[in-house]
Design a protein around this motif. Structure first.
Motif, mmCIF file in Angstrom:
data_model
loop_
_atom_site.group_PDB
_atom_site.id
_atom_site.type_symbol
_atom_site.label_atom_id
_atom_site.label_comp_id
_atom_site.label_asym_id
_atom_site.label_seq_id
_atom_site.Cartn_x
_atom_site.Cartn_y
_atom_site.Cartn_z
ATOM 1 N N ASN A 270 -2.095 8.376 0.261
ATOM 2 C CA ASN A 270 -0.658 8.351 1.051
ATOM 3 C C ASN A 270 -0.678 7.173 2.028
ATOM 4 O OD1 ASN A 270 0.478 10.750 0.339
ATOM 5 N ND2 ASN A 270 -0.933 11.883 1.645
ATOM 6 N N TYR A 271 -1.900 6.481 2.220
ATOM 7 C CA TYR A 271 -1.819 5.393 3.165
ATOM 8 C C TYR A 271 -2.289 3.831 2.340
ATOM 9 C CZ TYR A 271 -2.165 9.107 6.603
ATOM 10 O OH TYR A 271 -1.815 10.033 7.428
ATOM 11 N N THR A 272 -3.480 4.026 1.551
ATOM 12 C CA THR A 272 -4.067 2.938 1.034
ATOM 13 C C THR A 272 -3.554 2.691 -0.514
ATOM 14 O OG1 THR A 272 -5.896 1.779 0.651
ATOM 15 C CG2 THR A 272 -6.133 3.885 -0.080
ATOM 16 N N LEU A 273 -3.947 1.551 -0.929
ATOM 17 C CA LEU A 273 -3.627 1.376 -2.270
ATOM 18 C C LEU A 273 -4.204 1.916 -3.427
ATOM 19 C CD1 LEU A 273 -3.000 -2.771 -1.734
ATOM 20 C CD2 LEU A 273 -1.374 -0.800 -1.164
ATOM 21 N N ALA A 274 -3.809 2.034 -4.562
ATOM 22 C CA ALA A 274 -4.597 2.729 -5.806
ATOM 23 C C ALA A 274 -5.936 1.767 -6.106
ATOM 24 C CB ALA A 274 -3.672 2.796 -6.842
#
Length: 286
Positions: free
Chosen positions: A85-89
């Motif tokens: 929900n916050y960082t990149l995959a």
């Protein structure tokens, strides 16, 4: 060559996992994806467990450690879902695969005969330095603070994965059929996470688009079932140390898929730190 080709396919699938979750996150929350795929895969693996002659008495015999690995598995993917929900995959792909380093440290402390050599300690140091560099805030990226928060959750996911490995190595599950361990993990994760997602209202907000159906099908059949069963099958024929060398490919593929399919930005410090972390991982597991 056959094992190598299969391991590359295995790592490709795992590398795409976080991207598959992130791609449909607006239509179905990451936590709901984990809950549904775990529940569906548990039913399929349960049928396989029965087919292999594993009965209720066998499941009860390892129930204690089975519950622990199920809790660890659920915690791992709660942190993955929360962090996405916050960082990149691409970031999640790298930080999740710190697990072998944490597992090696735990085995060093808890399991006789699993002590790290000087070379492996150097690998741990490289991995830690790479982790710090990769997590260094990049002021030129929007929402850098949120990305850092998600990266920390990715590290917690790696810790949970490592803890699950330690439970398996230190308990009677080390003697149990691998498919039985997989059933504990999936069943307990599904039983815990489905009610949580229902209470949060995530199940009621699902948009059953074609992309959502395709992603859940991939996650259930390929990630939670076929990929793990392939791993267990390869372990029966080849040394884990030989197969484990390929593990560094999964985060590499994750970064590539994140950049190509999601257009995720790649900062210099993340690329340099991620490369250093992967080198450390390779040194530890070689």
């Amino acid at each position: 060559m056959q094992a190598s080709a299969l391991m590359v396919l295995f790592c490709l699938a795992l590398g795409f996992q976080q991207v598959a979750i992130k791609m449909v996150a607006t239509d179905i929350s990451p936590l709901a994806q984990i809950a549904l795929r775990s529940s569906l895969a548990a039913l399929l693996v349960g049928a396989l467990v029965y087919q292999q002659g594993i009965r209720a008495g066998d499941l009860r015999a390892h129930l204690g450690p089975g519950i622990l690995v199920g809790l660890g598995f659920a915690a791992e993917f709660v942190f993955v879902a929360w962090g996405l929900n916050y960082t990149l995959a691409s970031h999640m792909s790298v930080f999740l695969y710190t697990a072998p380093v944490f597992a090696a440290l735990g085995l060093h402390l808890l399991v006789p005969g699993e002590q790290l050599t000087r070379r492996q300690w150097m690998g741990v140091g490289l991995a830690f330095a790479g982790m710090v560099l990769a997590m260094a805030p990049a002021t030129d990226i929007e929402n850098a603070g949120d990305i850092l928060r998600g990266d920390l959750l990715g590290l917690l996911a790696g810790l949970a994965w490592a803890a699950t490995t330690l439970v398996i190595r230190r308990s009677s599950l080390s003697e149990a059929p691998p498919v039985q361990t997989l059933f504990y993990q999936l069943a307990i994760a599904g039983l815990l996470l489905l009610p949580v997602t229902a209470l949060l209202g995530d199940l009621g907000r699902i948009q059953a688009t074609g992309a959502v159906v395709a992603s859940l099908t991939f996650q259930t059949l390929v990630i939670s079932l076929a990929a793990l069963l392939l791993w267990f099958a390869l372990l029966r024929r080849y040394f884990a140390s030989q197969l484990g060398i390929f593990s560094f490919l999964s985060p590499v593929f994750g970064v590539l898929f994140g950049a190509l399919l999601l257009g995720e930005p790649l900062t210099i410090n993340f690329l340099a730190g991620g490369l250093l972390l992967l080198i450390g991982l390779l040194v530890v597991t070689r």
